[in-house]
Design an enzyme around this catalytic site. Structure first.
Site, PDB file in Angstrom:
ATOM      1  NE  ARG A   1      -1.242   2.548   2.847  1.00 25.35           N
ATOM      2  CZ  ARG A   1      -0.713   3.659   3.334  1.00 25.35           C
ATOM      3  NH1 ARG A   1      -0.588   4.735   2.576  1.00 25.35           N
ATOM      4  NH2 ARG A   1      -0.280   3.714   4.580  1.00 25.35           N
ATOM      5  CG  ASP A   2       3.196   4.326   3.046  1.00 29.16           C
ATOM      6  OD1 ASP A   2       3.014   5.229   2.221  1.00 29.16           O
ATOM      7  OD2 ASP A   2       3.635   4.535   4.192  1.00 29.16           O
TER       8      ASP A   2
ATOM      9  CG  HIS B   1       4.382   4.770   9.121  1.00 22.05           C
ATOM     10  ND1 HIS B   1       3.620   3.803   8.517  1.00 22.05           N
ATOM     11  CD2 HIS B   1       4.753   5.627   8.129  1.00 22.05           C
ATOM     12  CE1 HIS B   1       3.529   4.065   7.211  1.00 22.05           C
ATOM     13  NE2 HIS B   1       4.202   5.166   6.962  1.00 22.05           N
TER      14      HIS B   1
ATOM     15  CG  HIS C   1       8.218   7.405   5.029  1.00 18.19           C
ATOM     16  ND1 HIS C   1       7.879   7.192   3.723  1.00 18.19           N
ATOM     17  CD2 HIS C   1       7.115   7.095   5.749  1.00 18.19           C
ATOM     18  CE1 HIS C   1       6.618   6.781   3.654  1.00 18.19           C
ATOM     19  NE2 HIS C   1       6.121   6.720   4.873  1.00 18.19           N
TER      20      HIS C   1
ATOM     21  CB  CYS D   1       4.018  10.472   1.091  1.00 19.80           C
ATOM     22  SG  CYS D   1       2.415  11.282   1.239  1.00 19.80           S
TER      23      CYS D   1
ATOM     24  CG  ASN E   1       6.898   2.937   4.200  1.00 20.57           C
ATOM     25  OD1 ASN E   1       6.312   2.909   3.125  1.00 20.57           O
ATOM     26  ND2 ASN E   1       6.364   3.427   5.286  1.00 20.57           N
TER      27      ASN E   1
HETATM   28  N1  COA Z   1     -12.985   5.028  -2.996  1.00 24.32           N
HETATM   29  C1  COA Z   1     -13.129   5.337  -4.295  1.00 24.32           C
HETATM   30  N2  COA Z   1     -13.576   6.512  -4.727  1.00 24.32           N
HETATM   31  C2  COA Z   1     -13.892   7.437  -3.808  1.00 24.32           C
HETATM   32  C3  COA Z   1     -13.780   7.177  -2.427  1.00 24.32           C
HETATM   33  C4  COA Z   1     -13.296   5.921  -2.035  1.00 24.32           C
HETATM   34  N3  COA Z   1     -13.117   5.607  -0.759  1.00 24.32           N
HETATM   35  N4  COA Z   1     -14.158   8.270  -1.765  1.00 24.32           N
HETATM   36  C5  COA Z   1     -14.520   9.190  -2.672  1.00 24.32           C
HETATM   37  N5  COA Z   1     -14.354   8.682  -3.908  1.00 24.32           N
HETATM   38  C6  COA Z   1     -14.602   9.350  -5.187  1.00 24.32           C
HETATM   39  C7  COA Z   1     -15.959   9.961  -5.261  1.00 24.32           C
HETATM   40  O1  COA Z   1     -16.895   9.020  -5.701  1.00 24.32           O
HETATM   41  C8  COA Z   1     -15.740  11.079  -6.248  1.00 24.32           C
HETATM   42  O2  COA Z   1     -15.678  10.516  -7.554  1.00 24.32           O
HETATM   43  P1  COA Z   1     -16.165  11.331  -8.855  1.00 24.32           P
HETATM   44  O3  COA Z   1     -15.230  12.489  -8.981  1.00 24.32           O
HETATM   45  O4  COA Z   1     -16.026  10.338  -9.958  1.00 24.32           O
HETATM   46  O5  COA Z   1     -17.565  11.731  -8.546  1.00 24.32           O
HETATM   47  C9  COA Z   1     -14.331  11.555  -5.926  1.00 24.32           C
HETATM   48  O6  COA Z   1     -13.691  10.429  -5.287  1.00 24.32           O
HETATM   49  C10 COA Z   1     -14.306  12.742  -4.984  1.00 24.32           C
HETATM   50  O7  COA Z   1     -15.105  12.456  -3.850  1.00 24.32           O
HETATM   51  P2  COA Z   1     -15.291  13.455  -2.632  1.00 24.32           P
HETATM   52  O8  COA Z   1     -16.166  12.811  -1.630  1.00 24.32           O
HETATM   53  O9  COA Z   1     -15.674  14.813  -3.149  1.00 24.32           O
HETATM   54  O10 COA Z   1     -13.887  13.464  -1.992  1.00 24.32           O
HETATM   55  P3  COA Z   1     -12.656  14.450  -2.120  1.00 24.32           P
HETATM   56  O11 COA Z   1     -12.439  14.992  -3.458  1.00 24.32           O
HETATM   57  O12 COA Z   1     -12.741  15.375  -0.989  1.00 24.32           O
HETATM   58  O13 COA Z   1     -11.487  13.370  -1.878  1.00 24.32           O
HETATM   59  C11 COA Z   1     -10.659  11.390  -0.768  1.00 24.32           C
HETATM   60  C12 COA Z   1     -11.367  12.719  -0.640  1.00 24.32           C
HETATM   61  C13 COA Z   1     -10.164  11.033   0.623  1.00 24.32           C
HETATM   62  C14 COA Z   1     -11.618  10.370  -1.275  1.00 24.32           C
HETATM   63  C15 COA Z   1      -9.482  11.516  -1.750  1.00 24.32           C
HETATM   64  O14 COA Z   1      -8.777  12.680  -1.481  1.00 24.32           O
HETATM   65  C16 COA Z   1      -8.556  10.343  -1.676  1.00 24.32           C
HETATM   66  O15 COA Z   1      -8.912   9.208  -1.956  1.00 24.32           O
HETATM   67  N6  COA Z   1      -7.308  10.608  -1.314  1.00 24.32           N
HETATM   68  C17 COA Z   1      -6.315   9.552  -1.190  1.00 24.32           C
HETATM   69  C18 COA Z   1      -5.384   9.905  -0.145  1.00 24.32           C
HETATM   70  C19 COA Z   1      -4.365   8.838   0.059  1.00 24.32           C
HETATM   71  O16 COA Z   1      -4.587   7.660  -0.090  1.00 24.32           O
HETATM   72  N7  COA Z   1      -3.182   9.293   0.436  1.00 24.32           N
HETATM   73  C20 COA Z   1      -2.109   8.445   0.696  1.00 24.32           C
HETATM   74  C21 COA Z   1      -2.218   7.785   2.018  1.00 24.32           C
HETATM   75  S1  COA Z   1      -1.591   8.724   3.367  1.00 24.32           S
HETATM   76 ZN    ZN Z   2       4.085   6.196   5.166  1.00 24.32          ZN
END
Ligand code: COA
Ligand code: ZN
Length: 302
Positions: free
Chosen positions: A12-13, A204, A206, A237, A246
Site C-alpha cells: 500500500r504505502d 512508521h 520513512h 508519499c 518507508n
Molecule cells: N474510494 C473510491 N472513490 C472514492 C472514495 C473511495 N473511498 N471516496 C470518494 N471517492 C470518489 C468519489 O466518488 C468522487 O468521484 P467522482 O469524482 O467520480 O464523482 C471523488 O472520489 C471525490 O469524492 P469526494 O467525496 O468529493 O472526496 P474528495 O475529493 O474530498 O477526496 C478522498 C477525498 C479522501 C476520497 C481523496 O482525497 C482520496 O482518496 N485521497 C487519497 C489519499 C491517500 O490515499 N493518500 C495516501 C495515504 S496517506
Molecule cells: Zn508512510
C-alpha cells in the site's frame, strides 16, 4: 525472548507512490510472498479515490485474488465510509483510517481539515464495530510536516488518543518525510506516555535521510513494539514532496535479528519477495540489509 511485530505496508504505502504501473497479478504474488516470509500483518491496498491514487485502483481484485494464509491479517486503508464498504466486500480483515497532525498536509492529502477527517471516520467506526472489523489509525506528519515544519508532540499524542477513544486498536505515528531523528522520537513518545497510550502506538518511519533504523531503535528502547515497514523500502508519499520510501522491512528484520529480538520473519524470503518486484518497477530495490544479504549469498556461492 522479546518480540516485535512488523506491519508490512509495502503493497500500500510503497506501491501507491511507485510511478510504474504494477500488474495486479504481481501485487498479489508480492503479498503472498510476504506472508510466506512469516509476516503476519500486511496492509494489502487502499480503497481511496482512483483519481487520487491510480496505482491502487485495482484494490478489490488484489484483495480477492490473494491465496490467504492462515494467521495473517490482510488490511486495507480507507478514507471514508465508501472506502469501508468496498474493503468489506473485498474481505479486508482490518481497515485503517488516516489523518495528519498538520492542517496543510491533510488538505493536500484528503481535501479535509483534521476535524473534517474525524467526521468522515465516524461512520467507518460505527460500521466496523457492528461488523466486528478491527480499525487501525494513522497520524501522518507526526514529527515534521513538509508544509508547516515541526509539529508539537502534544498535538500528535492527543490526536492518537482521540483515535483510540473512537475505537482504534492501535495508532501508527508516521514520520512521513523521514526527517525525524531519535531525540524527536523520544519527545513524541514521552508525550504518548503522558497520555497513557504508549502501549498502543506503532512507529512508521520513512527513510528519506537514512534515519529510520536509528528512529526505530529509539522507539523500541522507549517501549514501542510494533513497527511499519515496506519490503524493498518501496514508496514515499505523493502528497509530501521529497519523501523517500518507508524503512525497508529487510533493514528492520536484520536489526532485530542482530539484537536477538524475535520478528518471526525470514530475511532471505523478504529479499526475494522484494527482488521479484524489480522487473515491474524498472529499478533496483532494497535497503542496506538486502544488499549485505545478497553480497553474503554471493560470497557463499548461494
Ligand atoms: N474510494 C473510491 N472513490 C472514492 C472514495 C473511495 N473511498 N471516496 C470518494 N471517492 C470518489 C468519489 O466518488 C468522487 O468521484 P467522482 O469524482 O467520480 O464523482 C471523488 O472520489 C471525490 O469524492 P469526494 O467525496 O468529493 O472526496 P474528495 O475529493 O474530498 O477526496 C478522498 C477525498 C479522501 C476520497 C481523496 O482525497 C482520496 O482518496 N485521497 C487519497 C489519499 C491517500 O490515499 N493518500 C495516501 C495515504 S496517506
Ligand atoms: Zn508512510
Amino acid at each position: 525472548m522479546t518480540e516485535v511485530t512488523l506491519v508490512e505496508v509495502g503493497p500500500r504505502d510503497g506501491l501507491q507512490n511507485e510511478k510504474a504501473p504494477v500488474p495486479t497479478g504481481a501485487k498479489i504474488r508480492f503479498i503472498e510472498a510476504l506472508a510466506g516470509a512469516g509476516i503476519r500483518r500486511i496492509e494489502a491496498t487502499a480503497f481511496v479515490s482512483p483519481k487520487a491514487i491510480p496505482q491502487l485502483a485495482d484494490s478489490t481484485a488484489v484483495l480477492l485474488g490473494i491465496a490467504r494464509k492462515e494467521g495473517v491479517t490482510y488490511s486495507a486503508l480507507v478514507p471514508n465510509e465508501k472506502g469501508y464498504d468496498a474493503a468489506k466486500v473485498a474481505g479486508a480483515d482490518e481497515v485503517a483510517v488516516f489523518t495528519a497532525a498538520s492542517e496543510t498536509f491533510n488538505q493536500r492529502n484528503i481535501h479535509a481539515s483534521i476535524e473534517e477527517s474525524f467526521a468522515r471516520f465516524l461512520p467507518v467506526f460505527e460500521r466496523a464495530r457492528a461488523d466486528g472489523v478491527p480499525v487501525r489509525g494513522y497520524v501522518s506528519t507526526a514529527i515534521v510536516c513538509p508544509y508547516e515544519g515541526r509539529v508539537e508532540p502534544r498535538i500528535v499524542a492527543s490526536l492518537a488518543r482521540r483515535l483510540l477513544d473512537l475505537g482504534c486498536r492501535e495508532v501508527s505515528l508516521g514520520d512521513t518525510i523521514g526527517k525525524a531523528v531519535p531525540p524527536d522520537v523520544r519527545r513524541l513518545l514521552d508525550a504518548c506516555r503522558a497520555e497513557g497510550i504508549l502501549d498502543r502506538v506503532a512507529g512508521h518511519f520513512h527513510d528519506t535521510w537514512g534515519f529510520a533504523v536509528a528512529n526505530t531503535l529509539a522507539a523500541f528502547e522507549a517501549g514501542v513494539r510494533v513497527f511499519d515497514a515496506s519490503a524493498g523500502g518501496l514508496g514515499g508519499c505523493p502528497f509530501a514532496p521529497g519523501a523517500g520510501g518507508n524503512v525497508a522491512t529487510e533493514d528492520l528484520v536484520a536489526l532485530f535479528d542482530a539484537l536477538g529480538i524475535r520478528t518471526g520473519i525470514d530475511l532471505g524470503a523478504v529479499v526475494s519477495a522484494a527482488s521479484a518486484m524489480e522487473t515491474h518497477l524498472g529499478r533496483a530495490v532494497g535497503g542496506r540489509a538486502a544488499q549485505a544479504y545478497k553480497a553474503a549469498c554471493t560470497r557463499n556461492g548461494g
